[in-house]
Design an enzyme around this catalytic site. Structure first.
Site, mmCIF file in Angstrom:
data_model
loop_
_atom_site.group_PDB
_atom_site.id
_atom_site.type_symbol
_atom_site.label_atom_id
_atom_site.label_comp_id
_atom_site.label_asym_id
_atom_site.label_seq_id
_atom_site.Cartn_x
_atom_site.Cartn_y
_atom_site.Cartn_z
ATOM 1 N N THR A 150 -10.275 0.292 -9.211
ATOM 2 C CA THR A 150 -9.143 -0.522 -8.799
ATOM 3 C C THR A 150 -9.170 -1.701 -9.761
ATOM 4 O O THR A 150 -10.025 -1.763 -10.631
ATOM 5 C CB THR A 150 -9.352 -0.919 -7.322
ATOM 6 O OG1 THR A 150 -9.398 0.274 -6.543
ATOM 7 C CG2 THR A 150 -8.294 -1.829 -6.778
ATOM 8 N N GLY A 166 -14.210 0.504 -4.519
ATOM 9 C CA GLY A 166 -14.370 1.318 -3.316
ATOM 10 C C GLY A 166 -14.969 0.485 -2.193
ATOM 11 O O GLY A 166 -14.633 -0.681 -2.017
ATOM 12 N N ASP A 182 -7.490 8.717 0.235
ATOM 13 C CA ASP A 182 -7.984 7.602 1.046
ATOM 14 C C ASP A 182 -7.817 7.860 2.538
ATOM 15 O O ASP A 182 -8.367 7.136 3.360
ATOM 16 C CB ASP A 182 -7.259 6.305 0.670
ATOM 17 C CG ASP A 182 -8.039 5.513 -0.356
ATOM 18 O OD1 ASP A 182 -9.020 6.044 -0.895
ATOM 19 O OD2 ASP A 182 -7.666 4.360 -0.624
ATOM 20 N N ARG A 195 0.844 -1.196 0.000
ATOM 21 C CA ARG A 195 0.000 0.000 0.000
ATOM 22 C C ARG A 195 0.881 1.248 0.000
ATOM 23 O O ARG A 195 1.979 1.270 0.581
ATOM 24 C CB ARG A 195 -0.845 -0.032 1.268
ATOM 25 C CG ARG A 195 -1.913 1.037 1.392
ATOM 26 C CD ARG A 195 -3.117 0.708 0.573
ATOM 27 N NE ARG A 195 -4.276 1.512 0.982
ATOM 28 C CZ ARG A 195 -5.083 2.117 0.136
ATOM 29 N NH1 ARG A 195 -4.886 2.039 -1.155
ATOM 30 N NH2 ARG A 195 -6.126 2.799 0.573
ATOM 31 N N THR A 246 -4.168 -0.640 -7.190
ATOM 32 C CA THR A 246 -4.963 0.527 -7.537
ATOM 33 C C THR A 246 -4.135 1.796 -7.699
ATOM 34 O O THR A 246 -3.021 1.897 -7.182
ATOM 35 C CB THR A 246 -6.032 0.765 -6.443
ATOM 36 O OG1 THR A 246 -6.929 1.792 -6.845
ATOM 37 C CG2 THR A 246 -5.380 1.149 -5.121
ATOM 38 N N ASN A 254 -6.182 4.410 -6.975
ATOM 39 C CA ASN A 254 -7.294 4.992 -6.226
ATOM 40 C C ASN A 254 -8.427 5.293 -7.191
ATOM 41 O O ASN A 254 -9.150 4.386 -7.582
ATOM 42 C CB ASN A 254 -6.903 6.222 -5.420
ATOM 43 C CG ASN A 254 -8.011 6.629 -4.451
ATOM 44 O OD1 ASN A 254 -8.706 5.766 -3.925
ATOM 45 N ND2 ASN A 254 -8.194 7.913 -4.231
#
Length: 632
Positions: free
Chosen positions: A413, A506, A454, A118, A431, A433
């Site tokens: 994503t 999402g 996010d 991430r 992703t 986003n």
């Protein structure tokens, strides 16, 4: 032989289209959805069968890249890395090297691991960096442009997983991606339409405009898209590894461009980025005379915790299918409570204490389930987060809910699944986003994420994209990872690999992935049927259930009679766009089932956006019509 499936968009009944509700009123009249070209064909009813390997992704060229590596003797991890790099070329809306994601791996010997690559907040990021002097949120700054970009994790993550569990060299698995970027590929109808839709945002940045909008002339279906800058960057990474991206020429190109354009990512931020290896979340269930184990994503994903809590709550609830209003009601009420807990407790596990054991405990689930009225909808105003605890343990102040605020992943994503001949399996979701991320294409030829959105950019303020409630513990801070809904998931049946799944979307990632699990594990659906089945979603706030077009009017009426507010899909506006679009569907699940009797891999691509399942095995290469994909 090679067997392929190109899933395509369905036709909709005129009545179903008319049933979609307009967005809630505001000071301006609700804009109408823009007209979109759509190829109308039937959804496939059967999964693709193959005896050896299977790759299922959003894009045929991405799946082909993975299959190419499997045929050359690579394992599922090798193929997954190849697929990821290829999607960075052919699916620019979400495939990436400028973003981040999660990868769940289950090897044939039973070993499991979860890789968290991430994105992280840069060192200069601050809690209120998107709040203006007037105290108001600058809504564009966190979603478009250089200030919206978090430190990318994809390249570091893919290199780490390849070194740890792969069998091939980085330059070998990257070869298909480099070939596609350098030689180009034919633009399909889907990509041409997407580039047109996102043109207002892409047009704002010179490099993006040149590469993806053909310098303003716009690409048409059948045109060739070549990306020489991206090809050069991929070649440098293939030769020098992730060190090139984080400390080499690519890093300097990115950091210099950030400094010149108001971004905050520095060379130090890039050099210090590290992917994380985390412990897989697990839960066991009995269904259909079989013992099942769910392997799924730990925090900073909120999805794995949510799915296990939901499955625990539904353990003793009879489920007949999605044509039954009672089944939909019970699952929707479960979702409502799971999302209330998500809002209160989930955050970056490296910086917050998360009561994972309590949230996933069967005793706590039983308490939460007991608050559901079996005959009517609850009100989200009266449904609050619970107090998670494990069986026999007293509640304590450490599980006090945080303050809540609102954020979620962008809508685009991408998820792909891979299974090889040995039975190694990979579920991967990554992703930028939102679609096309920040819309900034850097000088190195790749799109950058807008992952800073996010985080909780303004505690207590509504999220314009999803209105999703979330914890104040998710506030912006240097080095933190934002909370995610991405939920790559693998199911074992009687100890053997059975189902590999996941989705973009999402907050609907959680609902959609959970429904695919229920369809396969609880309802015994065939592989493709489990993906085609209609989807619904409730996320606590806003207090409404969202349903896909395929649900009949009678279901909507039955739910309204129980007290639900019902919407069909939702409206969204592309970055810097002025015309709203109607999203009719939820998620894009690309899954692989295993036939328990024959061991064949059952590739089930999501037909909602032309997903692609490709399998191989049996000698010569040839196209094969899919046979029945019945689950024993």
């Amino acid at each position: 032989m090679i067997s392929t499936q190109k899933a395509i968009l369905p036709s909709f009944l005129a009545l179903a289209g008319a049933l979609f509700l307009a967005p809630r009123g505001s000071s301006q009249s609700a804009p109408k959805p823009a007209a979109q070209a759509e190829t109308v064909r039937a959804w496939p009813k059967q999964a693709v069968r193959a005896p050896h390997g299977m790759v299922v992704s959003d894009e045929e060229l991405g799946s082909q890249a993975g299959i190419e590596i499997l045929k050359r003797g690579g394992n599922a991890v090798d193929a997954a890395v190849a697929t990821a790099f290829a999607l960075a070329v052919v699916e620019p809306a979400a495939g990436n090297i400028g973003g981040g994601g999660f990868m769940l791996i289950r090897l044939a010997d039973g070993k499991t691991t979860f890789l968290d690559y991430r994105e992280t907040a840069p060192g200069k990021a601050t809690r209120d960096m998107y709040i203006g002097k007037d105290g108001k949120l600058d809504e564009e700054a966190s979603v478009i442009g250089y200030r919206s970009v978090a430190v990318p994790g994809t390249v570091a993550g893919l290199e780490l997983v390849l070194k740890t569990y792969g069998t091939m060299k980085l330059e070998d698995v990257m070869a298909p991606a480099i070939r596609l970027a350098e030689g180009g590929f034919a633009i399909g109808e889907k990509l041409a339409a997407a580039l047109q839709e996102e043109s207002p945002g892409l047009d704002a940045f010179a490099t993006s405009k040149r590469i993806f909008l053909n310098s303003g002339r716009m690409f048409k279906t059948g045109d060739t898209l070549k990306q020489p800058e991206l090809a050069a960057t991929l070649k440098r990474i293939a030769q020098n590894g992730a060190a090139e991206f984080y400390r080499g020429e690519t890093a300097h190109l990115l950091a210099d461009e950030m400094a010149k354009n108001g971004g905050i990512i520095s060379l130090d931020d890039l050099a210090s980025y590290k992917p994380k290896v985390r412990e897989v979340l697990r839960a066991k269930y009995d269904s259909g005379g079989h013992s099942w184990e769910v392997l799924t994503a730990p925090p900073p994903s909120s999805g794995g915790v949510a799915i296990i809590e939901a499955l625990n709550m539904l353990k003793d609830v009879p489920l007949k299918g999605w044509g039954d209003p009672q089944s939909v009601h019970m699952v929707a009420e479960t979702m409502r409570r799971v999302f209330a807990d998500r809002a209160a407790y989930l955050a970056d596990p490296d910086h917050s204490k998360i009561p994972v054991a309590g949230l996933t405990d069967p005793c706590y689930a039983k308490e939460r389930a007991s608050t559901i009225d079996p005959f009517k909808a609850s009100s989200s105003k009266t449904v609050t987060a619970g107090t998670p605890h494990v069986c026999g343990a007293a509640r304590n102040s450490e599980t006090t809910p945080h303050l809540v605020s609102s954020k979620a992943e962008g809508r685009h994503t991408t998820h792909f699944s891979v299974v090889d001949a040995a039975g190694n399996a990979v579920a991967s979701t990554y992703t930028l986003n939102d679609s096309y991320g920040s819309h900034v294409t850097c000088a190195a030829g790749f799109l950058l994420n807008d992952e800073m959105d996010d985080f909780t950019t303004q505690p207590g303020a509504p999220n314009s994209l999803y209105e999703l409630m979330q914890s104040d513990a998710n506030a912006i801070a240097p080095g933190h990872r934002p909370l995610s809904s991405m939920t790559p998931t693998i199911l074992l049946r009687d100890g053997k690999l059975s189902f590999v799944t996941g989705s973009p979307g999402g907050p609907t990632i959680i609902s959609v992935t959970m429904l695919s699990v229920i369809n396969w594990m609880r309802l015994g659906m065939e592989a493709q049927a489990a993906i085609n089945a209609p989807r619904f979603h409730h996320q606590w706030f806003p207090d409404r259930i969202r349903m896909e077009a395929e649900f009949p009017l009678s279901m909507e009426q039955a739910l309204r009679a129980r007290g639900y507010e019902v919407e069909r899909g939702w409206y969204y506006t592309p970055s810097l766009g002025i015309e709203a679009r109607l999203s009719k569907h939820m998620g894009l699940v690309n899954a692989i089932g295993i036939d328990a009797q024959t061991g064949e891999r059952l590739g089930a691509a999501d037909p909602r956006d032309q997903g692609s399942a490709i399998g191989y095995g049996g000698g010569k290469d040839s196209a094969q019509q899919p046979r029945s994909a019945r689950k024993p």
